[in-house]
Design a protein around this motif. Structure first.
Motif, mmCIF file in Angstrom:
data_model
loop_
_atom_site.group_PDB
_atom_site.id
_atom_site.type_symbol
_atom_site.label_atom_id
_atom_site.label_comp_id
_atom_site.label_asym_id
_atom_site.label_seq_id
_atom_site.Cartn_x
_atom_site.Cartn_y
_atom_site.Cartn_z
ATOM 1 N N SER A 248 30.229 12.133 -15.941
ATOM 2 C CA SER A 248 29.265 11.821 -16.712
ATOM 3 C C SER A 248 30.466 12.656 -17.512
ATOM 4 C CB SER A 248 28.433 13.349 -17.001
ATOM 5 O OG SER A 248 29.092 14.302 -17.264
ATOM 6 N N ARG A 249 30.924 12.660 -19.273
ATOM 7 C CA ARG A 249 31.888 12.812 -20.024
ATOM 8 C C ARG A 249 32.619 14.537 -19.791
ATOM 9 N NH1 ARG A 249 28.866 11.861 -26.014
ATOM 10 N NH2 ARG A 249 27.521 13.089 -24.927
ATOM 11 N N SER A 250 31.336 15.079 -19.009
ATOM 12 C CA SER A 250 32.019 16.399 -19.026
ATOM 13 C C SER A 250 32.004 16.039 -17.337
ATOM 14 C CB SER A 250 30.771 17.819 -19.275
ATOM 15 O OG SER A 250 29.430 17.180 -18.376
ATOM 16 N N GLY A 251 31.885 15.490 -16.373
ATOM 17 C CA GLY A 251 32.614 15.730 -14.968
ATOM 18 C C GLY A 251 31.069 15.814 -14.315
ATOM 19 N N THR A 252 30.105 15.650 -14.522
ATOM 20 C CA THR A 252 29.283 15.533 -13.215
ATOM 21 C C THR A 252 28.700 14.570 -12.429
ATOM 22 O OG1 THR A 252 27.841 17.779 -14.933
ATOM 23 C CG2 THR A 252 26.560 16.766 -13.320
ATOM 24 N N THR A 253 29.025 14.725 -11.627
ATOM 25 C CA THR A 253 28.465 13.600 -10.990
ATOM 26 C C THR A 253 27.675 13.190 -9.937
ATOM 27 O OG1 THR A 253 29.742 14.326 -9.199
ATOM 28 C CG2 THR A 253 31.051 13.583 -10.318
ATOM 29 N N THR A 254 26.985 12.240 -10.012
ATOM 30 C CA THR A 254 25.416 11.603 -9.303
ATOM 31 C C THR A 254 26.441 10.541 -8.649
ATOM 32 O OG1 THR A 254 24.376 9.954 -10.705
ATOM 33 C CG2 THR A 254 23.986 11.995 -11.184
ATOM 34 N N TYR A 255 25.044 10.393 -7.494
ATOM 35 C CA TYR A 255 25.595 9.207 -6.375
ATOM 36 C C TYR A 255 24.115 8.641 -5.982
ATOM 37 C CZ TYR A 255 30.399 11.599 -6.146
ATOM 38 O OH TYR A 255 31.453 11.585 -6.431
ATOM 39 N N VAL A 256 24.924 7.623 -5.444
ATOM 40 C CA VAL A 256 22.900 6.643 -4.604
ATOM 41 C C VAL A 256 23.372 6.904 -3.170
ATOM 42 C CG1 VAL A 256 23.917 5.357 -3.825
ATOM 43 C CG2 VAL A 256 21.371 4.723 -3.971
ATOM 44 N N ASP A 257 21.858 7.912 -2.713
ATOM 45 C CA ASP A 257 21.710 7.931 -1.264
ATOM 46 C C ASP A 257 22.405 8.091 -0.734
ATOM 47 O OD1 ASP A 257 17.598 9.733 -1.296
ATOM 48 O OD2 ASP A 257 20.482 10.387 -2.460
ATOM 49 N N SER A 258 22.192 6.504 -0.397
ATOM 50 C CA SER A 258 23.427 5.916 0.910
ATOM 51 C C SER A 258 24.546 6.323 0.717
ATOM 52 C CB SER A 258 22.848 4.179 0.336
ATOM 53 O OG SER A 258 23.332 3.465 -1.085
ATOM 54 N N VAL A 259 25.032 6.462 -0.381
ATOM 55 C CA VAL A 259 26.670 6.517 -0.197
ATOM 56 C C VAL A 259 27.102 7.800 -0.354
ATOM 57 C CG1 VAL A 259 26.529 4.952 -1.838
ATOM 58 C CG2 VAL A 259 27.075 6.594 -2.816
ATOM 59 N N LYS A 260 25.941 9.302 -0.192
ATOM 60 C CA LYS A 260 26.622 10.870 -0.525
ATOM 61 C C LYS A 260 27.447 10.939 0.725
ATOM 62 C CE LYS A 260 22.721 11.926 -3.568
ATOM 63 N NZ LYS A 260 21.118 12.305 -3.121
ATOM 64 N N GLY A 261 28.246 11.847 0.397
ATOM 65 C CA GLY A 261 28.913 11.710 1.767
ATOM 66 C C GLY A 261 30.717 11.350 2.038
ATOM 67 N N ARG A 262 30.638 10.009 1.006
ATOM 68 C CA ARG A 262 31.752 8.868 2.293
ATOM 69 C C ARG A 262 31.419 8.609 0.271
ATOM 70 N NH1 ARG A 262 29.540 3.722 3.762
ATOM 71 N NH2 ARG A 262 27.790 3.787 2.067
ATOM 72 N N PHE A 263 31.697 8.088 -0.840
ATOM 73 C CA PHE A 263 32.154 7.918 -1.948
ATOM 74 C C PHE A 263 32.327 8.751 -2.588
ATOM 75 C CE2 PHE A 263 30.390 2.835 -2.186
ATOM 76 C CZ PHE A 263 30.827 2.757 -1.081
ATOM 77 N N THR A 264 33.508 8.882 -3.669
ATOM 78 C CA THR A 264 33.880 10.363 -4.423
ATOM 79 C C THR A 264 33.924 9.381 -5.791
ATOM 80 O OG1 THR A 264 34.502 11.535 -2.751
ATOM 81 C CG2 THR A 264 34.762 11.891 -4.983
ATOM 82 N N ILE A 265 33.170 9.403 -6.909
ATOM 83 C CA ILE A 265 33.840 9.192 -7.883
ATOM 84 C C ILE A 265 34.476 10.018 -8.942
ATOM 85 C CG2 ILE A 265 31.510 9.566 -9.580
ATOM 86 C CD1 ILE A 265 31.891 7.473 -11.280
ATOM 87 N N SER A 266 35.513 9.603 -9.381
ATOM 88 C CA SER A 266 36.248 10.649 -10.499
ATOM 89 C C SER A 266 36.689 9.838 -11.638
ATOM 90 C CB SER A 266 37.385 10.850 -9.640
ATOM 91 O OG SER A 266 38.550 10.051 -8.973
ATOM 92 N N ARG A 267 37.254 10.515 -12.641
ATOM 93 C CA ARG A 267 37.979 9.810 -13.833
ATOM 94 C C ARG A 267 39.036 10.703 -14.507
ATOM 95 N NH1 ARG A 267 32.953 10.547 -18.197
ATOM 96 N NH2 ARG A 267 34.983 9.423 -19.855
ATOM 97 N N ASP A 268 40.505 9.768 -14.826
ATOM 98 C CA ASP A 268 41.481 10.589 -15.945
ATOM 99 C C ASP A 268 41.496 10.164 -16.913
ATOM 100 O OD1 ASP A 268 43.510 10.903 -16.215
ATOM 101 O OD2 ASP A 268 45.035 10.624 -14.280
ATOM 102 N N ASN A 269 40.638 10.915 -17.510
ATOM 103 C CA ASN A 269 40.745 10.983 -19.454
ATOM 104 C C ASN A 269 42.156 10.263 -20.033
ATOM 105 O OD1 ASN A 269 38.244 11.159 -18.942
ATOM 106 N ND2 ASN A 269 37.778 12.881 -19.647
ATOM 107 N N ALA A 270 42.799 11.081 -19.213
ATOM 108 C CA ALA A 270 44.417 10.303 -19.775
ATOM 109 C C ALA A 270 45.365 9.484 -18.999
ATOM 110 C CB ALA A 270 46.332 11.107 -19.316
ATOM 111 N N LYS A 271 44.095 8.501 -18.564
ATOM 112 C CA LYS A 271 44.831 7.508 -18.584
ATOM 113 C C LYS A 271 43.674 6.078 -17.999
ATOM 114 C CE LYS A 271 47.870 8.383 -14.285
ATOM 115 N NZ LYS A 271 48.079 7.716 -13.044
ATOM 116 N N ASN A 272 42.369 6.680 -19.483
ATOM 117 C CA ASN A 272 41.241 5.798 -19.345
ATOM 118 C C ASN A 272 41.063 4.864 -18.511
ATOM 119 O OD1 ASN A 272 41.491 6.148 -21.773
ATOM 120 N ND2 ASN A 272 42.110 4.523 -22.617
ATOM 121 N N THR A 273 40.772 5.994 -17.310
ATOM 122 C CA THR A 273 40.790 5.071 -16.051
ATOM 123 C C THR A 273 39.319 6.245 -15.069
ATOM 124 O OG1 THR A 273 42.609 4.303 -16.149
ATOM 125 C CG2 THR A 273 41.612 4.016 -13.883
ATOM 126 N N VAL A 274 38.388 5.241 -14.522
ATOM 127 C CA VAL A 274 37.842 5.893 -13.348
ATOM 128 C C VAL A 274 37.481 5.395 -12.640
ATOM 129 C CG1 VAL A 274 35.553 4.290 -13.624
ATOM 130 C CG2 VAL A 274 35.043 6.720 -13.494
#
Length: 114
Positions: free
Chosen positions: A52-78
């Motif tokens: 989310s805009r505030s940094g809250t993350t959600t994952y589909v069950d099949s990737v939990k514990g293996r995938f990590t989503i993150s964002r860098d607003n200064a670089k306009n990149t996820v």
């Protein structure tokens, strides 16, 4: 003009890692919820992870514990850090920006194979 450009896909062996990036332009990045979706051959597109805009993350069950989503607003990149990859993770991965209006990238192919 809005552009979402994914990169970082490729061929990786089972158990390996990849980090996907999605660079956004033409939007006020920090105003958007961002997500990664994937579509495997012959299957429907599915949601993998969101941040989310505030940094809250959600994952589909099949990737939990293996995938990590993150964002860098200064670089306009996820980002999507993918570890312990499995053959069933093989798909085209798409970046999504959502603020009531959806924008999509063209996708990057992840192929998990020995």
């Amino acid at each position: 003009q809005v552009q979402l450009v994914e990169s970082g896909g490729g061929l990786v062996q089972p158990g390996g890692s990849l980090k996907l990036s999605c660079a956004a332009s033409g939007i006020i990045f920090s105003f958007y919820h961002m997500g990664w979706y994937r579509q495997a051959p012959g299957k429907q597109r599915e949601l993998v992870a969101t941040i989310s805009r505030s940094g809250t993350t959600t994952y589909v069950d099949s990737v939990k514990g293996r995938f990590t989503i993150s964002r860098d607003n200064a670089k306009n990149t996820v980002y999507l850090q993918m570890n312990s990859l499995k053959p069933e993770d093989t798909a085209v991965y798409y970046c999504n920006a959502n603020n009531g209006i959806n924008f999509w990238g063209k996708g990057t192919l992840v192929n998990v194979s020995s």
